[in-house]
Motif scaffolding. Sequence first.
Motif, PDB file in Angstrom:
ATOM      1  N   VAL A 213      -7.205 -64.159  66.868  1.00 32.95           N
ATOM      2  CA  VAL A 213      -7.775 -62.816  66.720  1.00 32.95           C
ATOM      3  C   VAL A 213      -8.914 -62.826  65.703  1.00 32.95           C
ATOM      4  O   VAL A 213      -9.961 -62.198  65.916  1.00 32.95           O
ATOM      5  CB  VAL A 213      -6.686 -61.813  66.303  1.00 32.95           C
ATOM      6  CG1 VAL A 213      -7.303 -60.470  65.921  1.00 32.95           C
ATOM      7  CG2 VAL A 213      -5.690 -61.620  67.438  1.00 32.95           C
ATOM      8  N   GLU A 214      -8.722 -63.558  64.604  1.00 29.16           N
ATOM      9  CA  GLU A 214      -9.774 -63.629  63.586  1.00 29.16           C
ATOM     10  C   GLU A 214     -11.050 -64.253  64.157  1.00 29.16           C
ATOM     11  O   GLU A 214     -12.162 -63.764  63.940  1.00 29.16           O
ATOM     12  CB  GLU A 214      -9.286 -64.445  62.391  1.00 29.16           C
ATOM     13  CG  GLU A 214     -10.292 -64.500  61.233  1.00 29.16           C
ATOM     14  CD  GLU A 214      -9.812 -65.368  60.089  1.00 29.16           C
ATOM     15  OE1 GLU A 214     -10.484 -65.362  59.032  1.00 29.16           O
ATOM     16  OE2 GLU A 214      -8.785 -66.060  60.240  1.00 29.16           O
ATOM     17  N   ARG A 217     -12.661 -61.775  66.646  1.00 31.95           N
ATOM     18  CA  ARG A 217     -13.371 -60.685  65.972  1.00 31.95           C
ATOM     19  C   ARG A 217     -14.706 -61.150  65.417  1.00 31.95           C
ATOM     20  O   ARG A 217     -15.700 -60.421  65.459  1.00 31.95           O
ATOM     21  CB  ARG A 217     -12.491 -60.136  64.842  1.00 31.95           C
ATOM     22  CG  ARG A 217     -11.358 -59.253  65.316  1.00 31.95           C
ATOM     23  CD  ARG A 217     -10.487 -58.807  64.156  1.00 31.95           C
ATOM     24  NE  ARG A 217      -9.442 -57.881  64.592  1.00 31.95           N
ATOM     25  CZ  ARG A 217      -8.414 -57.503  63.845  1.00 31.95           C
ATOM     26  NH1 ARG A 217      -8.306 -57.982  62.598  1.00 31.95           N
ATOM     27  NH2 ARG A 217      -7.520 -56.663  64.310  1.00 31.95           N
ATOM     28  N   TYR A 218     -14.725 -62.356  64.878  1.00 32.63           N
ATOM     29  CA  TYR A 218     -15.990 -62.882  64.369  1.00 32.63           C
ATOM     30  C   TYR A 218     -17.006 -63.007  65.507  1.00 32.63           C
ATOM     31  O   TYR A 218     -18.179 -62.635  65.355  1.00 32.63           O
ATOM     32  CB  TYR A 218     -15.770 -64.234  63.701  1.00 32.63           C
ATOM     33  CG  TYR A 218     -17.050 -64.837  63.160  1.00 32.63           C
ATOM     34  CD1 TYR A 218     -17.529 -64.506  61.902  1.00 32.63           C
ATOM     35  CD2 TYR A 218     -17.799 -65.728  63.935  1.00 32.63           C
ATOM     36  CE1 TYR A 218     -18.707 -65.034  61.414  1.00 32.63           C
ATOM     37  CE2 TYR A 218     -18.986 -66.263  63.456  1.00 32.63           C
ATOM     38  CZ  TYR A 218     -19.426 -65.911  62.203  1.00 32.63           C
ATOM     39  OH  TYR A 218     -20.602 -66.437  61.739  1.00 32.63           O
ATOM     40  N   VAL A 220     -17.127 -61.374  68.450  1.00 36.13           N
ATOM     41  CA  VAL A 220     -17.556 -60.067  68.957  1.00 36.13           C
ATOM     42  C   VAL A 220     -18.446 -59.353  67.952  1.00 36.13           C
ATOM     43  O   VAL A 220     -19.390 -58.643  68.326  1.00 36.13           O
ATOM     44  CB  VAL A 220     -16.318 -59.207  69.303  1.00 36.13           C
ATOM     45  CG1 VAL A 220     -16.736 -57.778  69.659  1.00 36.13           C
ATOM     46  CG2 VAL A 220     -15.553 -59.828  70.463  1.00 36.13           C
ATOM     47  N   GLY A 221     -18.191 -59.534  66.657  1.00 36.64           N
ATOM     48  CA  GLY A 221     -18.966 -58.850  65.640  1.00 36.64           C
ATOM     49  C   GLY A 221     -20.247 -59.546  65.236  1.00 36.64           C
ATOM     50  O   GLY A 221     -20.989 -59.026  64.403  1.00 36.64           O
ATOM     51  N   THR A 421     -19.249 -63.218  56.713  1.00 36.60           N
ATOM     52  CA  THR A 421     -18.775 -62.061  57.475  1.00 36.60           C
ATOM     53  C   THR A 421     -19.645 -61.887  58.695  1.00 36.60           C
ATOM     54  O   THR A 421     -20.806 -62.257  58.719  1.00 36.60           O
ATOM     55  CB  THR A 421     -18.849 -60.781  56.616  1.00 36.60           C
ATOM     56  OG1 THR A 421     -20.198 -60.587  56.179  1.00 36.60           O
ATOM     57  CG2 THR A 421     -17.942 -60.881  55.411  1.00 36.60           C
TER      58      THR A 421
END
Length: 425
Positions: A213-214, A217-218, A220-221, A421
């Motif tokens: 998941v981490e 998310r990276y 997609v973001g 990030t």
Amino acid sequence: MRALRPLRRPAYRRLATALALSVLAEGLWTLAVVWQVVELGGGPAELSIVSGALALGVVVTALLGGVLADRVPQKRILVGVMAMLAASIGLVAGLSALGALTVPLLVLVAGVIGLSMGMFFPAYSALVPAMVDADELLAVNGLEGVVRPVLLQGAGPALAGVLVAAYSPAAALGATAVACLAGLVAALSLPRRALRRDLGTSGGAGAVVRDLVEGFRYMVGTRWLLVTLVFASLMILVVLGPLEVLVPFAIIERADGGPGGHSLVLLAHGAGGAIASILVASLRLPRRYLTVMIAMWSAACVPMVVFGLATTLWPMVLAGFVVGGLFSAPQVIWGTLLQRRVPPALLGRVTSLDFFVSLAFMPVSMALAGPVSEVVGLTPVFLAAGLVPLAIGAVALVVGRLGPDETAHPLDVARPGAEATPRAA
């Protein structure tokens, strides 16, 4: 020479040797399996099934390979992969020599090979930054960009072609297994490097899911990553099946060629890739590196049209050279981009997501290429493979709005660390 600097490090030389031998094995397999299918009486449809099984295996384990690469000493993964490849390909070679091999058995073993291969590259990619300095990453990717086409499309298929012509597909498959054994020896000689991630006491299935998941998310973001992977996925859907499955049959049916002609086209493909890779690794990276990557990958597909129109071998050889160069050059930039801008603790998972998302349609493309060509013919399939990616690339560049991001993050500027990030610019 800038492109050769990483080879002065003994640990990296061992890692590069393991990579080279695995790529050589892949190149041997690429040609050997085509003529093994032909020897078994198969055609494009049967080769599509075999190639699709291998591709599906790669996709299935790509995400797990990324999680493991961030959690397990990467040397262990590389050793396990090379051992599995040596055993499975050795089994195929033995069955072929005994006359006991069938297409269903070949499909089954190809799937096992794919499952193993899906774990190799995330572990390799996560290990590289621990063995070289940050300013040597471009050179590392340039060397990889040379090694891969020279061995995958050049030396491997050329050697396999000689063995098939002189002996049989079984001999070429046997040589593939020997290359995997040598790669296993090289992997065993690697030093054990500390993981660049503090795992604490985390473990179990829940931790694996959190890791995935981490990483997701990276991805997609991070706009530049997401746009490039979506573009690559669609391009692969259109191009990879015709390139991997139908090119040998275009050579057979349209140019009256055989293993020698197939080897020559693959050799030209590799030569183009090697030359382009060493040039990119020796020069400054372009400031608009994301735009250049997508534009070059789109243009690389156009020569595929030649395989649907030419009736002699030499235009196909030239097309192979151009395709190889235009595909490999941006790959050097892409590898450096990931290693420079992705946080080290996420690199294994992001590399596996790169594999998974980019290659998600690979089994579909390979499985469809043969049957579709039997319905509509080779020419329409190659025309689509050459021209549709141009439109996909144009949409990616317009909709993705990558310009501000690439100018704000030049790859030739040394920076203390990767992006920590995701950026949703």
